[in-house]
Motif scaffolding. Structure first.
Motif, PDB file in Angstrom:
ATOM      1  N   PHE A 104       0.835  -1.206   0.000  1.00 21.95           N
ATOM      2  CA  PHE A 104       0.000   0.000   0.000  1.00 21.95           C
ATOM      3  C   PHE A 104       0.867   1.252   0.000  1.00 21.95           C
ATOM      4  CE2 PHE A 104      -2.914  -2.916   2.586  1.00 21.95           C
ATOM      5  CZ  PHE A 104      -3.516  -3.415   1.440  1.00 21.95           C
ATOM      6  N   GLY A 105       1.949   1.230   0.782  1.00 22.98           N
ATOM      7  CA  GLY A 105       2.848   2.378   0.835  1.00 22.98           C
ATOM      8  C   GLY A 105       3.546   2.622  -0.486  1.00 22.98           C
ATOM      9  N   ILE A 106       3.988   1.550  -1.112  1.00 29.21           N
ATOM     10  CA  ILE A 106       4.691   1.679  -2.395  1.00 29.21           C
ATOM     11  C   ILE A 106       3.771   2.277  -3.465  1.00 29.21           C
ATOM     12  CG2 ILE A 106       5.604   0.329  -4.330  1.00 29.21           C
ATOM     13  CD1 ILE A 106       6.964  -1.462  -2.265  1.00 29.21           C
ATOM     14  N   PHE A 107       2.542   1.764  -3.564  1.00 26.98           N
ATOM     15  CA  PHE A 107       1.658   2.217  -4.628  1.00 26.98           C
ATOM     16  C   PHE A 107       0.956   3.528  -4.298  1.00 26.98           C
ATOM     17  CE2 PHE A 107       2.322  -2.191  -5.776  1.00 26.98           C
ATOM     18  CZ  PHE A 107       2.578  -2.062  -7.137  1.00 26.98           C
ATOM     19  N   MET A 108       0.969   3.923  -3.041  1.00 27.02           N
ATOM     20  CA  MET A 108       0.411   5.222  -2.709  1.00 27.02           C
ATOM     21  C   MET A 108       1.266   6.336  -3.292  1.00 27.02           C
ATOM     22  SD  MET A 108      -0.589   6.848   1.019  1.00 27.02           S
ATOM     23  CE  MET A 108      -1.835   5.606   1.336  1.00 27.02           C
ATOM     24  N   LYS A 109       2.557   6.139  -3.357  1.00 29.54           N
ATOM     25  CA  LYS A 109       3.460   7.189  -3.842  1.00 29.54           C
ATOM     26  C   LYS A 109       3.158   7.599  -5.279  1.00 29.54           C
ATOM     27  CE  LYS A 109       7.234   6.386  -0.625  1.00 29.54           C
ATOM     28  NZ  LYS A 109       8.689   6.262  -0.439  1.00 29.54           N
TER      29      LYS A 109
ATOM     30  N   HIS B 158      -1.713  -1.675   8.793  1.00 32.88           N
ATOM     31  CA  HIS B 158      -2.210  -2.988   8.363  1.00 32.88           C
ATOM     32  C   HIS B 158      -1.387  -4.091   9.012  1.00 32.88           C
ATOM     33  CE1 HIS B 158      -2.816  -6.647   6.011  1.00 32.88           C
ATOM     34  NE2 HIS B 158      -3.962  -6.128   5.597  1.00 32.88           N
ATOM     35  N   PHE B 159      -2.063  -4.970   9.747  1.00 33.84           N
ATOM     36  CA  PHE B 159      -1.430  -6.138  10.358  1.00 33.84           C
ATOM     37  C   PHE B 159      -2.340  -7.347  10.197  1.00 33.84           C
ATOM     38  CE2 PHE B 159       0.652  -2.793  12.987  1.00 33.84           C
ATOM     39  CZ  PHE B 159       1.978  -3.152  12.761  1.00 33.84           C
ATOM     40  N   GLY B 160      -1.795  -8.512  10.498  1.00 36.76           N
ATOM     41  CA  GLY B 160      -2.586  -9.734  10.549  1.00 36.76           C
ATOM     42  C   GLY B 160      -2.071 -10.881   9.718  1.00 36.76           C
ATOM     43  N   ALA B 161      -1.466 -10.602   8.560  1.00 34.55           N
ATOM     44  CA  ALA B 161      -1.118 -11.666   7.618  1.00 34.55           C
ATOM     45  C   ALA B 161      -0.081 -12.643   8.149  1.00 34.55           C
ATOM     46  CB  ALA B 161      -0.626 -11.055   6.306  1.00 34.55           C
ATOM     47  N   ASN B 162       0.749 -12.222   9.106  1.00 34.54           N
ATOM     48  CA  ASN B 162       1.794 -13.094   9.637  1.00 34.54           C
ATOM     49  C   ASN B 162       1.563 -13.482  11.100  1.00 34.54           C
ATOM     50  OD1 ASN B 162       3.396 -12.888   7.192  1.00 34.54           O
ATOM     51  ND2 ASN B 162       3.913 -10.814   7.854  1.00 34.54           N
ATOM     52  N   ASP B 163       0.353 -13.270  11.590  1.00 39.89           N
ATOM     53  CA  ASP B 163       0.119 -13.390  13.028  1.00 39.89           C
ATOM     54  C   ASP B 163      -0.612 -14.652  13.473  1.00 39.89           C
ATOM     55  OD1 ASP B 163       1.460 -11.034  13.584  1.00 39.89           O
ATOM     56  OD2 ASP B 163      -0.330  -9.797  13.375  1.00 39.89           O
ATOM     57  N   ASP B 164      -0.794 -15.617  12.590  1.00 29.92           N
ATOM     58  CA  ASP B 164      -1.460 -16.864  12.984  1.00 29.92           C
ATOM     59  C   ASP B 164      -0.449 -17.817  13.620  1.00 29.92           C
ATOM     60  OD1 ASP B 164      -0.212 -17.021  10.477  1.00 29.92           O
ATOM     61  OD2 ASP B 164      -1.488 -18.687   9.825  1.00 29.92           O
TER      62      ASP B 164
ATOM     63  N   VAL C   6      -1.278  -5.100  -8.793  1.00 32.22           N
ATOM     64  CA  VAL C   6      -1.149  -3.648  -8.917  1.00 32.22           C
ATOM     65  C   VAL C   6      -2.525  -2.991  -8.830  1.00 32.22           C
ATOM     66  CG1 VAL C   6      -0.540  -1.767 -10.472  1.00 32.22           C
ATOM     67  CG2 VAL C   6       0.996  -3.726 -10.253  1.00 32.22           C
ATOM     68  N   ALA C   7      -3.501  -3.540  -9.566  1.00 35.35           N
ATOM     69  CA  ALA C   7      -4.856  -2.980  -9.550  1.00 35.35           C
ATOM     70  C   ALA C   7      -5.456  -3.051  -8.158  1.00 35.35           C
ATOM     71  CB  ALA C   7      -5.742  -3.719 -10.552  1.00 35.35           C
ATOM     72  N   GLY C   8      -5.201  -4.140  -7.449  1.00 37.62           N
ATOM     73  CA  GLY C   8      -5.733  -4.292  -6.104  1.00 37.62           C
ATOM     74  C   GLY C   8      -5.127  -3.312  -5.119  1.00 37.62           C
ATOM     75  N   TYR C   9      -3.806  -3.168  -5.174  1.00 37.97           N
ATOM     76  CA  TYR C   9      -3.140  -2.210  -4.284  1.00 37.97           C
ATOM     77  C   TYR C   9      -3.648  -0.788  -4.547  1.00 37.97           C
ATOM     78  CZ  TYR C   9       0.336  -5.434  -2.321  1.00 37.97           C
ATOM     79  OH  TYR C   9       0.960  -6.440  -1.643  1.00 37.97           O
ATOM     80  N   ARG C  10      -3.769  -0.444  -5.823  1.00 42.59           N
ATOM     81  CA  ARG C  10      -4.206   0.906  -6.153  1.00 42.59           C
ATOM     82  C   ARG C  10      -5.662   1.129  -5.745  1.00 42.59           C
ATOM     83  NH1 ARG C  10      -0.774   3.645 -10.050  1.00 42.59           N
ATOM     84  NH2 ARG C  10      -2.584   4.839 -10.748  1.00 42.59           N
TER      85      ARG C  10
END
Length: 302
Positions: free
Chosen positions: A101-106, A155-161, A269-273
Motif C-alpha cells: 500500500f505504501g509503495i503504490f500510494m506514492k 495494516h497487520f494480521g497476515a503473519n500473526d497466525d 497492482v490494480a488491487g493495491y491501487r
C-alpha cells in the motif's frame, strides 16, 4: 516519490507472482513483499531526512526507545494547513501488505498532484505477534517521534497466525483467550503512540486470505481491530467490504478486475491501487477541503 512507470510495476508484480507461485512451496503471506521493499528515503519535506533504525530499541538493546509525549487522544481530523510547501505527512506501517500500500500510494498521489508526502515503513515478515523478531510498538514509537506523521495507515494480521512471543522470551499460545487479549494489547500500543503524537489513524481490516488457517485469524482480527480503533478514536477501513465476495469469502477478482495475487494473500497492482484510492477518499471525506487550498477551517480545529 517513486519514478517507476505503471507498466514496469505491472511487469514486476507478474514476475513476482509467477516466481512465488511456482514449485511445490507456494508463497506465504510475507514472501511477495520482499521485492517491493521501498529503499527510498523520506522526502526532504519530512523531517528528519534519514529514517529511524528498523531495529532501534529492542534488538541490540543499545538503542533506547524514544519517549512519546504524555497523554493525548487520536484526533478525528488533521489540525494544520496542508500546502504544497508543507504537504500532508502520511506514514504507512505494518506487514508486507502495508508495504505494498505504501509503495503504490506514492505514484498515485504523484499522478493526482496531491500535496502528500508518503513515508512507507511497511516491513515484510512482520506483525504484532512476534515482538521477539520485530517489535512494532517500540519501532513505531521511534518512527513517529522522528517523522511526526499527520496520518498513519496501519495494516497487520497476515503473519500473526502463531503464538505471540514477547521480547522477554515469554509466549502466549495461539487460538486462546489469552492470545486475543495480548494481541489486542499490542494493537492498543500502536494506537496509543499515534494518539501521543497527534496523528489521525486509518486502521485497515485485513482482506480475506485463501489459506484457511490464516483466513480464520484475519476474520477474527477484523473484529479486534474494529473495536480497538473505535475505542481509541481511530478510523477503521474494512478491506473485506470491497475486496471479498458476497459472503466475505476470498475472491481473485472484483468488478471484472483481478485484484489478488496468485499467492492468495497479496494484491495485484490494480488491487493495491484500489485500496490506496479508498484510503485517500477516506482522508478527503474526513478532512473536507484538505487538498483544495490552505484548509484554514481544518487548521483551526482544536
Amino acid at each position: 516519490m517513486l519514478s517507476y512507470s505503471r507498466a514496469v510495476l505491472v511487469g514486476l508484480v507478474c514476475a513476482l507472482v509467477a516466481a512465488c507461485s511456482s514449485g511445490s512451496n507456494p508463497a506465504g503471506a510475507q514472501d511477495l513483499g520482499i521485492a517491493f521493499l521501498d529503499r527510498t528515503p523520506p522526502p526532504a519535506t519530512v523531517p528528519p531526512a534519514a529514517p529511524p533504525s528498523e531495529t532501534a530499541g529492542f534488538v541490540s538493546g543499545q538503542n533506547a526507545v524514544l519517549a512519546p509525549p504524555p497523554g493525548g487522544r487520536i484526533p478525528s481530523r488533521v489540525t494544520r494547513a496542508i500546502l504544497p510547501s508543507d504537504p500532508l505527512r502520511i506514514m504507512v506501517v505494518g506487514d508486507s501488505l502495508a508495504d505494498g500500500f505504501g509503495i503504490f500510494m506514492k505514484p498515485v498521489v504523484q499522478e493526482r498532484g496531491l500535496p502528500i508526502s508518503v513515508a512507507n515503513r511497511g516491513k515484510t515478515s512482520t506483525g504484532l505477534a512476534r515482538a521477539d523478531f520485530y517489535n512494532w510498538p517500540a519501532n513505531f514509537n521511534n518512527m513517529a517521534a522522528t517523522t511526526r506523521p499527520d496520518v498513519v495507515v496501519v495494516h497487520f494480521g497476515a503473519n500473526d497466525d502463531q503464538p505471540l512471543r514477547r521480547t522477554d522470551g515469554s509466549a502466549v499460545p495461539f487460538n486462546t483467550p489469552e492470545w486475543e487479549a495480548a494481541y489486542r494489547e499490542e494493537a492498543r500500543k500502536i494506537l496509543d503512540t499515534a494518539a501521543a503524537y497527534g496523528a489521525v489513524v486509518y486502521w485497515l481490516g485485513p482482506a480475506p486470505d485463501r489459506n484457511p488457517r490464516r483466513n480464520a485469524l484475519l476474520t477474527r482480527a477484523n473484529g479486534y481491530f474494529r473495536e480497538e480503533a473505535a475505542q481509541a478514536g481511530a478510523y477503521f477501513i474494512s478491506l473485506p467490504a470491497f475486496t471479498a465476495g458476497p459472503s466475505g469469502e476470498f475472491v481473485m477478482s472484483a468488478n471484472g478486475t483481478t485484484i489478488r495475487a496468485a499467492d492468495g494473500s497479496h494484491f495485484t497492482v490494480a488491487g493495491y491501487r484500489m485500496v490506496v484510492d479508498r484510503i485517500l477518499r477516506a482522508i478527503e471525506r474526513d478532512n473536507p477541503g484538505i487538498f483544495s487550498g490552505p484548509a484554514i477551517e481544518v487548521a483551526r480545529l482544536q
